[in-house]
Scaffold this motif. Sequence first.
Motif, PDB file in Angstrom:
ATOM      1  N   SER A   1       0.830  -1.206   0.000  1.00  0.00           N
ATOM      2  CA  SER A   1       0.000   0.000   0.000  1.00  0.00           C
ATOM      3  C   SER A   1       0.867   1.260   0.000  1.00  0.00           C
ATOM      4  O   SER A   1       2.087   1.196   0.092  1.00  0.00           O
ATOM      5  N   SER A   2       0.208   2.411  -0.052  1.00  0.00           N
ATOM      6  CA  SER A   2       0.922   3.689  -0.008  1.00  0.00           C
ATOM      7  C   SER A   2       1.096   4.181   1.429  1.00  0.00           C
ATOM      8  O   SER A   2       1.649   5.257   1.645  1.00  0.00           O
ATOM      9  N   LEU A   3       0.649   3.403   2.407  1.00  0.00           N
ATOM     10  CA  LEU A   3       0.812   3.789   3.806  1.00  0.00           C
ATOM     11  C   LEU A   3       2.284   3.861   4.164  1.00  0.00           C
ATOM     12  O   LEU A   3       3.060   3.006   3.771  1.00  0.00           O
ATOM     13  N   GLN A   4       2.665   4.872   4.934  1.00  0.00           N
ATOM     14  CA  GLN A   4       4.031   4.973   5.432  1.00  0.00           C
ATOM     15  C   GLN A   4       4.138   4.390   6.836  1.00  0.00           C
ATOM     16  O   GLN A   4       5.193   3.955   7.246  1.00  0.00           O
TER      17      GLN A   4
ATOM     18  N   GLY B   1      -4.050  18.455  32.586  1.00  0.00           N
ATOM     19  CA  GLY B   1      -5.476  18.232  32.357  1.00  0.00           C
ATOM     20  C   GLY B   1      -5.741  16.914  31.669  1.00  0.00           C
ATOM     21  O   GLY B   1      -4.908  16.021  31.659  1.00  0.00           O
ATOM     22  N   GLN B   2      -6.918  16.815  31.056  1.00  0.00           N
ATOM     23  CA  GLN B   2      -7.296  15.638  30.285  1.00  0.00           C
ATOM     24  C   GLN B   2      -6.648  15.738  28.911  1.00  0.00           C
ATOM     25  O   GLN B   2      -6.432  16.828  28.390  1.00  0.00           O
ATOM     26  N   VAL B   3      -6.346  14.608  28.303  1.00  0.00           N
ATOM     27  CA  VAL B   3      -5.646  14.599  27.025  1.00  0.00           C
ATOM     28  C   VAL B   3      -6.507  13.914  25.965  1.00  0.00           C
ATOM     29  O   VAL B   3      -7.060  12.846  26.198  1.00  0.00           O
ATOM     30  N   VAL B   4      -6.604  14.548  24.797  1.00  0.00           N
ATOM     31  CA  VAL B   4      -7.241  13.931  23.639  1.00  0.00           C
ATOM     32  C   VAL B   4      -6.120  13.279  22.848  1.00  0.00           C
ATOM     33  O   VAL B   4      -5.150  13.939  22.479  1.00  0.00           O
ATOM     34  N   THR B   5      -6.236  11.971  22.599  1.00  0.00           N
ATOM     35  CA  THR B   5      -5.192  11.239  21.875  1.00  0.00           C
ATOM     36  C   THR B   5      -5.714  10.782  20.519  1.00  0.00           C
ATOM     37  O   THR B   5      -6.919  10.681  20.301  1.00  0.00           O
ATOM     38  N   SER B   6      -4.792  10.474  19.638  1.00  0.00           N
ATOM     39  CA  SER B   6      -5.160   9.993  18.314  1.00  0.00           C
ATOM     40  C   SER B   6      -5.563   8.520  18.394  1.00  0.00           C
ATOM     41  O   SER B   6      -4.801   7.700  18.896  1.00  0.00           O
ATOM     42  N   PRO B   7      -6.736   8.180  17.886  1.00  0.00           N
ATOM     43  CA  PRO B   7      -7.162   6.784  17.910  1.00  0.00           C
ATOM     44  C   PRO B   7      -6.558   5.951  16.783  1.00  0.00           C
ATOM     45  O   PRO B   7      -6.711   4.733  16.762  1.00  0.00           O
ATOM     46  N   ILE B   8      -5.870   6.623  15.837  1.00  0.00           N
ATOM     47  CA  ILE B   8      -5.306   5.928  14.679  1.00  0.00           C
ATOM     48  C   ILE B   8      -4.012   6.605  14.240  1.00  0.00           C
ATOM     49  O   ILE B   8      -3.715   7.726  14.643  1.00  0.00           O
ATOM     50  N   VAL B   9      -3.270   5.928  13.381  1.00  0.00           N
ATOM     51  CA  VAL B   9      -2.082   6.499  12.748  1.00  0.00           C
ATOM     52  C   VAL B   9      -2.548   7.249  11.513  1.00  0.00           C
ATOM     53  O   VAL B   9      -3.387   6.756  10.761  1.00  0.00           O
ATOM     54  N   GLY B  10      -2.032   8.449  11.292  1.00  0.00           N
ATOM     55  CA  GLY B  10      -2.406   9.202  10.110  1.00  0.00           C
ATOM     56  C   GLY B  10      -1.843  10.607  10.142  1.00  0.00           C
ATOM     57  O   GLY B  10      -0.965  10.928  10.940  1.00  0.00           O
ATOM     58  N   VAL B  11      -2.379  11.457   9.273  1.00  0.00           N
ATOM     59  CA  VAL B  11      -1.973  12.859   9.199  1.00  0.00           C
ATOM     60  C   VAL B  11      -3.053  13.690   9.863  1.00  0.00           C
ATOM     61  O   VAL B  11      -4.235  13.565   9.534  1.00  0.00           O
ATOM     62  N   VAL B  12      -2.650  14.541  10.812  1.00  0.00           N
ATOM     63  CA  VAL B  12      -3.617  15.360  11.539  1.00  0.00           C
ATOM     64  C   VAL B  12      -3.815  16.690  10.820  1.00  0.00           C
ATOM     65  O   VAL B  12      -2.864  17.288  10.314  1.00  0.00           O
TER      66      VAL B  12
ATOM     67  N   LYS C   1      -6.764   7.576   3.097  1.00  0.00           N
ATOM     68  CA  LYS C   1      -7.610   8.472   2.292  1.00  0.00           C
ATOM     69  C   LYS C   1      -8.987   8.714   2.915  1.00  0.00           C
ATOM     70  O   LYS C   1      -9.883   9.211   2.263  1.00  0.00           O
ATOM     71  N   ILE C   2      -9.153   8.363   4.178  1.00  0.00           N
ATOM     72  CA  ILE C   2     -10.422   8.602   4.884  1.00  0.00           C
ATOM     73  C   ILE C   2     -10.177   9.658   5.943  1.00  0.00           C
ATOM     74  O   ILE C   2      -9.236   9.568   6.727  1.00  0.00           O
ATOM     75  N   MET C   3     -11.039  10.676   5.952  1.00  0.00           N
ATOM     76  CA  MET C   3     -10.937  11.750   6.937  1.00  0.00           C
ATOM     77  C   MET C   3     -11.759  11.357   8.167  1.00  0.00           C
ATOM     78  O   MET C   3     -12.975  11.213   8.090  1.00  0.00           O
TER      79      MET C   3
ATOM     80  N   ILE D   1      -9.062  16.514  12.485  1.00  0.00           N
ATOM     81  CA  ILE D   1      -9.289  15.372  11.590  1.00  0.00           C
ATOM     82  C   ILE D   1      -7.978  14.611  11.494  1.00  0.00           C
ATOM     83  O   ILE D   1      -6.912  15.219  11.416  1.00  0.00           O
ATOM     84  N   VAL D   2      -8.052  13.281  11.489  1.00  0.00           N
ATOM     85  CA  VAL D   2      -6.878  12.467  11.198  1.00  0.00           C
ATOM     86  C   VAL D   2      -7.190  11.682   9.929  1.00  0.00           C
ATOM     87  O   VAL D   2      -8.151  10.926   9.876  1.00  0.00           O
ATOM     88  N   GLU D   3      -6.364  11.919   8.902  1.00  0.00           N
ATOM     89  CA  GLU D   3      -6.535  11.215   7.635  1.00  0.00           C
ATOM     90  C   GLU D   3      -5.750   9.920   7.675  1.00  0.00           C
ATOM     91  O   GLU D   3      -4.546   9.909   7.945  1.00  0.00           O
TER      92      GLU D   3
END
Length: 159
Positions: A16-19, A83-94, A125-127, A120-122
Amino acid sequence: METKEIKALIQAVDASSLQQFAFKNEDLEIVMSKLDSDALHGQASDQAVASVEDLALESKSQATAPAASQAEEASEEEESFAGQVVTSPIVGVVYLAPGPDRDPYVSLGQNIQAGETVCIVEAMKIMNEIPAEYSGTISQILVKDGEVVEYGQPLFEIS
């Protein structure tokens, strides 16, 4: 997950094109990333496939680690933030704004409600809209627009 399933996953990510790619469940955590050099690309994928057995064995040993040590690690990470932290649920571009010419979803000092989109985390190719898990005030923005983020990486601090 069986060894041949892990091998197939590695080959699919390699083709795939995933890095970068991350997968985690209760028993297994897989993190893969590609090298930038085309010359090293084939060598890296061969090494990744060759070490699948090691990865499977390592995941089994990690699954048997005491829950207390995992809880200690999690509490140490949380203590580093006020404080509370919002974390990324996936690997991607923010992306901090819905478009290049649009205002960001949130800004420093802004009051937000739980469930409100903060970025948004892309991925593939899904936002994917990332909602705030907590209500409060944005006290820190921990990433830059267009930055690659990892699974579980802190994005925002909310106080």
